[in-house]
Structures are given as C-alpha cells and as structure tokens.
Design a protein around this motif. Structure first.
Motif, PDB file in Angstrom:
ATOM      1  N   LEU A   1       0.728  -1.304  -0.157  1.00 32.03           N
ATOM      2  CA  LEU A   1      -0.081   0.170  -0.197  1.00 32.03           C
ATOM      3  C   LEU A   1       0.916   1.383  -0.025  1.00 32.03           C
ATOM      4  O   LEU A   1       0.542   2.209  -0.403  1.00 32.03           O
ATOM      5  CB  LEU A   1      -1.008   0.118   1.354  1.00 32.03           C
ATOM      6  CG  LEU A   1      -1.969  -1.024   0.984  1.00 32.03           C
ATOM      7  CD1 LEU A   1      -2.847  -1.029   2.494  1.00 32.03           C
ATOM      8  CD2 LEU A   1      -3.018  -0.939   0.084  1.00 32.03           C
ATOM      9  N   PHE A   2       2.162   1.159   0.710  1.00 28.89           N
ATOM     10  CA  PHE A   2       3.054   2.186   0.542  1.00 28.89           C
ATOM     11  C   PHE A   2       3.340   2.555  -0.913  1.00 28.89           C
ATOM     12  O   PHE A   2       3.451   4.027  -1.294  1.00 28.89           O
ATOM     13  CB  PHE A   2       4.149   1.719   1.394  1.00 28.89           C
ATOM     14  CG  PHE A   2       5.403   3.259   1.159  1.00 28.89           C
ATOM     15  CD1 PHE A   2       5.124   4.112   1.724  1.00 28.89           C
ATOM     16  CD2 PHE A   2       6.365   2.911   0.847  1.00 28.89           C
ATOM     17  CE1 PHE A   2       5.935   5.225   1.782  1.00 28.89           C
ATOM     18  CE2 PHE A   2       7.493   3.830   0.726  1.00 28.89           C
ATOM     19  CZ  PHE A   2       7.244   5.015   1.261  1.00 28.89           C
ATOM     20  N   LEU A   3       3.514   1.744  -1.877  1.00 33.48           N
ATOM     21  CA  LEU A   3       3.975   2.056  -3.169  1.00 33.48           C
ATOM     22  C   LEU A   3       2.954   3.019  -3.812  1.00 33.48           C
ATOM     23  O   LEU A   3       3.352   3.967  -4.631  1.00 33.48           O
ATOM     24  CB  LEU A   3       4.110   0.962  -4.032  1.00 33.48           C
ATOM     25  CG  LEU A   3       5.215  -0.117  -3.176  1.00 33.48           C
ATOM     26  CD1 LEU A   3       5.269  -1.343  -4.513  1.00 33.48           C
ATOM     27  CD2 LEU A   3       6.601   0.585  -3.405  1.00 33.48           C
ATOM     28  N   PRO A   4       1.671   2.708  -3.916  1.00 35.28           N
ATOM     29  CA  PRO A   4       0.741   3.743  -4.622  1.00 35.28           C
ATOM     30  C   PRO A   4       0.744   5.206  -3.784  1.00 35.28           C
ATOM     31  O   PRO A   4       0.467   5.945  -4.515  1.00 35.28           O
ATOM     32  CB  PRO A   4      -0.569   3.051  -4.805  1.00 35.28           C
ATOM     33  CG  PRO A   4      -0.456   2.084  -3.741  1.00 35.28           C
ATOM     34  CD  PRO A   4       0.813   1.736  -3.619  1.00 35.28           C
TER      35      PRO A   4
ATOM     36  N   GLY B   1      13.323  -2.668   2.090  1.00 36.07           N
ATOM     37  CA  GLY B   1      13.220  -2.819   1.000  1.00 36.07           C
ATOM     38  C   GLY B   1      11.864  -1.856   0.290  1.00 36.07           C
ATOM     39  O   GLY B   1      11.929  -1.484  -0.553  1.00 36.07           O
ATOM     40  N   TRP B   2      10.847  -2.080   1.104  1.00 35.24           N
ATOM     41  CA  TRP B   2       9.595  -1.617   0.863  1.00 35.24           C
ATOM     42  C   TRP B   2       9.883   0.263   0.964  1.00 35.24           C
ATOM     43  O   TRP B   2       9.300   0.983   0.116  1.00 35.24           O
ATOM     44  CB  TRP B   2       8.115  -1.792   1.706  1.00 35.24           C
ATOM     45  CG  TRP B   2       7.909  -3.054   1.674  1.00 35.24           C
ATOM     46  CD1 TRP B   2       8.000  -4.079   2.303  1.00 35.24           C
ATOM     47  CD2 TRP B   2       7.349  -3.478   0.314  1.00 35.24           C
ATOM     48  NE1 TRP B   2       7.612  -5.307   2.016  1.00 35.24           N
ATOM     49  CE2 TRP B   2       6.844  -4.899   0.763  1.00 35.24           C
ATOM     50  CE3 TRP B   2       6.743  -3.072  -0.819  1.00 35.24           C
ATOM     51  CZ2 TRP B   2       6.225  -5.854  -0.203  1.00 35.24           C
ATOM     52  CZ3 TRP B   2       6.038  -3.960  -1.640  1.00 35.24           C
ATOM     53  CH2 TRP B   2       5.981  -5.177  -1.426  1.00 35.24           C
ATOM     54  N   LEU B   3      10.567   0.707   1.791  1.00 32.73           N
ATOM     55  CA  LEU B   3      10.923   2.060   1.881  1.00 32.73           C
ATOM     56  C   LEU B   3      11.658   2.537   0.636  1.00 32.73           C
ATOM     57  O   LEU B   3      11.408   3.561   0.357  1.00 32.73           O
ATOM     58  CB  LEU B   3      11.687   1.998   3.331  1.00 32.73           C
ATOM     59  CG  LEU B   3      12.111   3.477   3.658  1.00 32.73           C
ATOM     60  CD1 LEU B   3      10.940   4.274   4.003  1.00 32.73           C
ATOM     61  CD2 LEU B   3      12.859   3.465   5.003  1.00 32.73           C
ATOM     62  N   TYR B   4      12.705   1.604   0.333  1.00 35.77           N
ATOM     63  CA  TYR B   4      13.492   1.885  -0.651  1.00 35.77           C
ATOM     64  C   TYR B   4      12.700   2.128  -1.985  1.00 35.77           C
ATOM     65  O   TYR B   4      12.903   2.747  -2.865  1.00 35.77           O
ATOM     66  CB  TYR B   4      14.708   1.307  -0.760  1.00 35.77           C
ATOM     67  CG  TYR B   4      15.794   1.413   0.074  1.00 35.77           C
ATOM     68  CD1 TYR B   4      15.947   2.601   1.088  1.00 35.77           C
ATOM     69  CD2 TYR B   4      16.505   0.157   0.806  1.00 35.77           C
ATOM     70  CE1 TYR B   4      16.875   2.650   1.797  1.00 35.77           C
ATOM     71  CE2 TYR B   4      17.420   0.359   1.592  1.00 35.77           C
ATOM     72  CZ  TYR B   4      17.545   1.556   2.222  1.00 35.77           C
ATOM     73  OH  TYR B   4      18.532   1.805   3.384  1.00 35.77           O
ATOM     74  N   GLY B   5      11.852   1.090  -1.958  1.00 30.44           N
ATOM     75  CA  GLY B   5      10.885   1.101  -3.328  1.00 30.44           C
ATOM     76  C   GLY B   5      10.136   2.021  -3.682  1.00 30.44           C
ATOM     77  O   GLY B   5       9.924   2.769  -4.519  1.00 30.44           O
ATOM     78  N   GLY B   6       9.394   2.443  -2.414  1.00 32.58           N
ATOM     79  CA  GLY B   6       8.572   3.639  -2.554  1.00 32.58           C
ATOM     80  C   GLY B   6       9.056   4.762  -2.775  1.00 32.58           C
ATOM     81  O   GLY B   6       8.613   5.758  -3.365  1.00 32.58           O
ATOM     82  N   THR B   7      10.331   5.227  -2.123  1.00 31.06           N
ATOM     83  CA  THR B   7      11.140   6.277  -2.301  1.00 31.06           C
ATOM     84  C   THR B   7      11.722   6.448  -3.623  1.00 31.06           C
ATOM     85  O   THR B   7      11.711   7.539  -4.430  1.00 31.06           O
ATOM     86  CB  THR B   7      12.456   6.107  -1.542  1.00 31.06           C
ATOM     87  OG1 THR B   7      11.911   6.296  -0.130  1.00 31.06           O
ATOM     88  CG2 THR B   7      13.208   7.600  -1.606  1.00 31.06           C
ATOM     89  N   LEU B   8      11.990   5.311  -4.247  1.00 30.34           N
ATOM     90  CA  LEU B   8      12.389   5.037  -5.745  1.00 30.34           C
ATOM     91  C   LEU B   8      11.231   5.544  -6.698  1.00 30.34           C
ATOM     92  O   LEU B   8      11.358   6.272  -7.758  1.00 30.34           O
ATOM     93  CB  LEU B   8      13.058   3.830  -6.065  1.00 30.34           C
ATOM     94  CG  LEU B   8      13.428   3.533  -7.518  1.00 30.34           C
ATOM     95  CD1 LEU B   8      14.696   4.388  -7.628  1.00 30.34           C
ATOM     96  CD2 LEU B   8      13.607   2.090  -7.686  1.00 30.34           C
TER      97      LEU B   8
END
Length: 159
Positions: free
Chosen positions: A43-46, A101-108
């Motif tokens: 849910l963090f990605l969107p 990983g999720w944190l870096y992915g969303g930041t990316l």
C-alpha cells in the motif's frame, strides 16, 4: 476512463498527505490484517506515486523526501512494540530496518516520478522560450519600421 484528480499540493502538504494516509493505512492494516508488513509495504507504493504526482512542480524535490517520513509515521501502529516508549521506539527502528526494501522501493517510485515530471517541465519551458525567441526575432531581409529602403543589414555609424 476518468482521469485521477490532479490536486497541486505544496511540499508540506504532500508530506502531510502521505503521512496521514500511511498512518491511516497502518491502523487499518493492524485491524484487518493483524499488522502485516507486506500489505503495508504494498500500500505504500501507490501512496508514494500519488504523492509525487500531486505535489506542485515547484516542490517536486520534496516528494522523495516526504514519503520515507510517511513510511516511518505509518509503521508505528504495526511495529508491535511493548514496554513503554523505549520498547515502541525499538520496534519502530527494527521495523524500518527489516522492511527497508519497501521503504527504498516507495522512495524510488516517488523519485522517478518526480524526476520525469521535472524533465518534462524543463522541456516545456525550453520550448516556450524558444518559441518566444523565434517570434521576437526579426525576419531575414525585413526592414525595421521607419528605416530607409535598402538599408537592411547596414549598420548605422556610431556618433
């Protein structure tokens, strides 16, 4: 197909939006999925993408800065710490480390969207500047108003 709304949030507004949404999603994740970090990360990605899309062009640099803060704010309910403030703080730090990983992915995601928007904005600005310069430049062979016929291209002597 309807387009998504296109609000233009300030940098502070984008950070507050992302933090409020992630905190809400953290509590919903805790209630519905017993604090599943995978659901929270997905849910963090969107939310990261929407934050980068909805921040105004002047504040694009704040999107990749605000979303990791929002991730940290929202992870508090699902971290599961016990033993007071110290235990809760340790649980949040551990959750941030384990789910980096999720944190870096969303930041990316936010960084790529903000970068693409900035490049497109710079291209549009360059096109407008070039078009304005072309329309203001004199046409070759055209004479200035009030000039003598045949004087195009000749310089007047400086007195």
């Amino acid at each position: 197909m309807r387009r998504l709304p296109a609000p233009r949030l300030t940098g502070l507004g984008a950070g507050l939006f992302a933090s409020a949404v992630m905190l809400t999603l953290g509590f919903l994740d805790l209630l519905l999925f017993d604090g599943s970090p995978i659901v929270y990360g997905v849910l963090f990605l969107p939310v990261s993408a929407l934050t980068a899309l909805w921040v105004r062009a002047a504040d694009l640099v704040t999107a990749p800065i605000g979303v990791p803060i929002a991730f940290a704010v929202g992870v508090v309910p699902i971290a599961g710490g016990t033993g007071g403030i110290g235990g809760q703080a340790m649980a949040v730090v551990t959750a941030l480390a384990v789910h980096a990983g999720w944190l870096y992915g969303g930041t990316l995601v936010a960084g790529v969207i903000a970068s693409v928007r900035k490049v497109r904005d710079m291209g549009r600005r360059h096109q407008r500047t070039a078009a304005a310069a072309r329309s203001a430049a004199p046409v070759a062979g055209a004479e200035a108003p009030g000039a003598r016929p045949g004087s195009a291209g000749r310089r007047r002597p400086v007195v």
